[in-house]
Structures are given as structure tokens and as C-alpha cells.
Design an enzyme around this catalytic site. Sequence first.
Site, PDB file in Angstrom:
ATOM      1  N   ASP A   1      32.591  43.899  24.514  1.00 36.57           N
ATOM      2  CA  ASP A   1      31.683  44.679  25.409  1.00 36.57           C
ATOM      3  C   ASP A   1      30.366  44.743  24.360  1.00 36.57           C
ATOM      4  O   ASP A   1      30.412  44.863  23.058  1.00 36.57           O
ATOM      5  CB  ASP A   1      32.003  45.974  25.626  1.00 36.57           C
ATOM      6  CG  ASP A   1      32.999  46.093  26.693  1.00 36.57           C
ATOM      7  OD1 ASP A   1      33.240  45.192  27.407  1.00 36.57           O
ATOM      8  OD2 ASP A   1      33.619  47.425  26.725  1.00 36.57           O
TER       9      ASP A   1
ATOM     10  N   ASP B   1      34.162  39.974  27.369  1.00 36.19           N
ATOM     11  CA  ASP B   1      34.492  41.154  28.425  1.00 36.19           C
ATOM     12  C   ASP B   1      32.866  41.380  29.130  1.00 36.19           C
ATOM     13  O   ASP B   1      32.231  40.665  29.606  1.00 36.19           O
ATOM     14  CB  ASP B   1      35.088  42.052  27.747  1.00 36.19           C
ATOM     15  CG  ASP B   1      35.930  42.982  28.818  1.00 36.19           C
ATOM     16  OD1 ASP B   1      36.074  42.595  30.021  1.00 36.19           O
ATOM     17  OD2 ASP B   1      36.377  43.892  28.434  1.00 36.19           O
TER      18      ASP B   1
ATOM     19  N   ASP C   1      29.595  48.793  29.553  1.00 41.27           N
ATOM     20  CA  ASP C   1      30.842  49.267  30.133  1.00 41.27           C
ATOM     21  C   ASP C   1      30.856  50.828  29.825  1.00 41.27           C
ATOM     22  O   ASP C   1      30.321  51.068  28.676  1.00 41.27           O
ATOM     23  CB  ASP C   1      32.267  48.642  29.574  1.00 41.27           C
ATOM     24  CG  ASP C   1      32.413  47.465  30.200  1.00 41.27           C
ATOM     25  OD1 ASP C   1      31.591  46.998  31.146  1.00 41.27           O
ATOM     26  OD2 ASP C   1      33.730  46.748  30.005  1.00 41.27           O
TER      27      ASP C   1
ATOM     28  N   ARG D   1      30.640  42.665  38.771  1.00 39.79           N
ATOM     29  CA  ARG D   1      30.416  43.805  38.350  1.00 39.79           C
ATOM     30  C   ARG D   1      28.902  44.261  37.727  1.00 39.79           C
ATOM     31  O   ARG D   1      28.641  44.068  36.617  1.00 39.79           O
ATOM     32  CB  ARG D   1      31.359  44.040  37.234  1.00 39.79           C
ATOM     33  CG  ARG D   1      32.769  44.043  37.361  1.00 39.79           C
ATOM     34  CD  ARG D   1      33.591  44.114  36.026  1.00 39.79           C
ATOM     35  NE  ARG D   1      35.209  44.070  36.345  1.00 39.79           N
ATOM     36  CZ  ARG D   1      36.111  44.239  35.558  1.00 39.79           C
ATOM     37  NH1 ARG D   1      35.814  44.546  34.436  1.00 39.79           N
ATOM     38  NH2 ARG D   1      37.276  44.042  35.871  1.00 39.79           N
TER      39      ARG D   1
END
Length: 520
Positions: A161, A190, A194, A243
Site C-alpha cells: 500500500d 496492492d 487503504d 476500488r
Amino acid sequence: MRRSIALRLSAVAGVAGLAGAISLGLPQHEASAATGGVTGYATQNGGTTGGAGGATVKATTGTQIHNALCTRAASNTPIIIQVEGTINHGNTTKVSGDSCNTAAGVIELKQISNVTIIGVGAGATFDQLGIHIRDSSNIIIQNVTVKNVKKSGSPTSNGGDAIGMESTVRNIWVDHVTLEASGGESEGFDGLFDMKDDVEYVTLSYSILRNSGRGGLIGSSESDTGNSNITFHHNKYQNIDSRTPLLRGGVAHIYNNHYVSLNESGINSRAGAKARVDNNYFEDSKDVLGTFYTDAAGYWQVSGNILDNVTWSAAGTDNKPAGPNLTSTTTVSIPYSFTLDAASCVPSVVAATAGAGKGLAVSTGSCSVTTGPTSNPPSSPSTSPSTPTSPSPSASQPTGTNLSLASGAGADGSSKASGTSYGNVKDGSLTTIWSPSGATGDISIKWGSAVTVSKVNIREASGSSIGNVQILNGATGAVLASGTGGGVKSFAATSTTKLTFRITSSSGTPKIAEFETYAS
């Protein structure tokens, strides 16, 4: 299977060109509350002030960031850390102290509070190195770039992340940052942004997220629904597969963002989540809003959004797109004041404001932009109350040509560890290294004729542990500079045929990836 990320930016160039047409000036009176300083949900729960009121410290390495945290009086002592240069694995080591809990290979903001990290000067880039926030509160991250953080391959950092938050995190403001990858999960990356395991009162504003399989998630699973009260505004999501964000439970306010090339899906509200989606501009994208890849439905309130060349898939058990005719499925009450730009001018406003290096420019809330910061924090360095003991502050990043890569430049040194080479410090690669055979030793760059040098940049490899060092004129033996650790060292301009980096102490194995030399 995730599709390959394909740039589809021709339409973006057209709308980005409108940036010059927007009005630049002072904010209107009714929008003054939104023109600088923290915004969105980060204003709630007592507000987000970061390190306001604390000492200001300059850092040019990750180790110096950690050292600034660890030399505070306590873990909640306010501090503003002004960062410039490239922060990477080679210059980010663990530092210990009562006011910190750090680790090598990641910027670790763990069990701390009241911190601002802001890029200044020529800017700051966290290269393949993520920022991890855990069990912490009241943190501001502003005007930095974080890129190519991996969870697999080499090097890895922060679970892949760019910025990750987890485990009881409160009041975070991330503003004017650029977060980017170079692919998706199959390439080792990734999420860009997040949040999981109890994160609340977060604002992401005036930022760019691009070239990634995953923009970010709020909640790591269908049972992780305790993350809530997140604001996303005036951000640009570009060339993202999905996302933007994925929201499991909780509430998010998503307004005045520009979405370009969402390749598979966009805002994914699921598991009872509620998203308020106001005045965004969606362009050249697919399934920009809905519940995707699950039968656990989420909800949304929509108004004022523009759909420009957006396509929709058919509804199914695990696929419930909100379009083609966007209709609200819930209502979401927002507790803070905000002023919306019209969706039609969002591409130009966001182009003029979003990302690192934009002078902290912000929207006035009336399709115009004002520059100049705000109440957070000063951009010019001020004096630290004490000088860190390890590592010592470095000079600013060198400019110009790396003389170590010049034609005819060579390298030598003291005895070397097995499997390493002197030449590895001047091959332009961070994956090859030189180490001394013991805890101390010399490595030198040499030239066939004299060159003028005033700065070096010692790039350490991951796991390196260097203590006290000297920079020597290798031709005369004169000490030009001394200090601790790697990173940038400056000294009076010196004409020489040989420059030596001498390691006089270390707590482990020194590992030098590159010994860069510069005239200025």
C-alpha cells in the site's frame, strides 16, 4: 482475471487543457472556510491539526523522519517534519526511542499522534516505500509523492500500500499527494490508499491516484465494517482498475472528484455501506458506481454527477451497477459544511490543484482556484529544539550529473565482503552492492583527471546499518566532512581525482548500493 491496465488518456488531455481557463484569485466569502486547512470528516471528532505548534525539523532520509519521531519528548509531542528528496529503502532504517515504534523499509507512524509530514523545497518522493499508520491519531501528510510500493517482488514495503491505515486510527488528513503504481496485483502492487480495522475521520483531498489495479479500500473484508466517516474530494483517479474506493460498511462522502479510465469498476459500496456521491466527473470509464463482486449490497445518494463516455455492465447476483440512470438508494447526512464546484468544471479545477507540487492550490468552491497555503504548516524550515544525534541532518538533494557514472570513472576500497564488488557502487543499480569484509571500511570513486565535487549521496541497500562516517579527499587524505549514516553529505567544493567514503563504525553490516558524486 484483472485486465491489463491500459492508458486511455486522450480525452483527459482535452479537459486538462481547460485548467488555464479557470479563474485564479481570492476565494469568495461564502467559500472561505474551504480554502485552506483541513476539510471533510477530518474536521470532526475534535479536528485534525497534525504537528501544529510543535518544532519543525527537516529530513532528507527516511531514517531522519524516524529519528525526528523518536527524539520527541513523548509520543504525542507535536512535530512538523519537512521532507525533501528521495526517501527509499536505502535510507530508511529502524530508529528506537520511547516516543516511537519504527521499522526499516517503511515510514512507520505507529502508536503516535500530533505529527505533520510535508514535502518542501523541490519536493519529496517516497520511492518503493510506503507510509504505514497504525494505532495513531491526528496526523497530516501533505505535498509528497509515494510510488511503486510492492507487496511481492523486491523490495517490498507496507503490504504493497502506498498509504495504509489500520487498527484504531483517528483524524488523518492526506492532502495534495500523488500516489501511483505501475500495475496491479500480478505485478506486485496492492492499494494506493487503504483503511481497515477501525479507521475513522479521514479526509483525502486534492490528490492524484493513478496507474494501479486498486485505488483503495475501506474495510478489508465483509466483516470489517467498523471503518467510517471518510471524505474524498477534489482528487483525480486515473487508469485504475477498481476500488475508487471499495467501501465495506460505514459512510463516505465523495465529491468533486475527476475519474478517468476506471477500467473495471469504480466506487464499490457494499456490505451495508453508504456513499454520498456529489458533483463528480466520470470519464471514459466502466461501472463507476454500484455494488460489485458480492451479493452484500451497499447504498448511495447521488446528485450533480456528470457521466462522460461511461459504460455499464448488466446486473447480476454479484453485480449491481448504479447506472445507466443514477438513482439514490439511501440518504446520507453530512455533519460539516462544504461548498461544491459544479461538476462541469471539476476536470479543470482538479487539474489545477490535485497532486504534489501544486503549491497547495485549492478550489474556492465556485469553479476558481486560489493558491498559497493555509494555516497548516509553514513551508519554510524553522529551527529544531535539538539536533538529532543519528543520523545527522544532510544537505539538500544534489543536482546535475552523477560524476560516478562518468566515462572512465572507477572504484576501489578496502577489503570487500564475499559476493560484493567495488564497481557495484557506480553501476547505476540499487540492486547490486558493496560491503566491507567487517563492520568498517572504505569505498572510493576515482577519476583519470581531477573533477570538482561538493556533494555525495550514499544510497544504502535494505538492511544496511552504518554508524559514524567521513568523506575524504582520497588524493590527499584530508577529511572533507563527517557525520552518521548514508544519504547526502556536502562539503566545500574540492578538486580531486579520488573521493573516499569511510565507515568508522556500524551496528551491523554496511551495504552500499550507490556512491553518487556531484559538483553541486
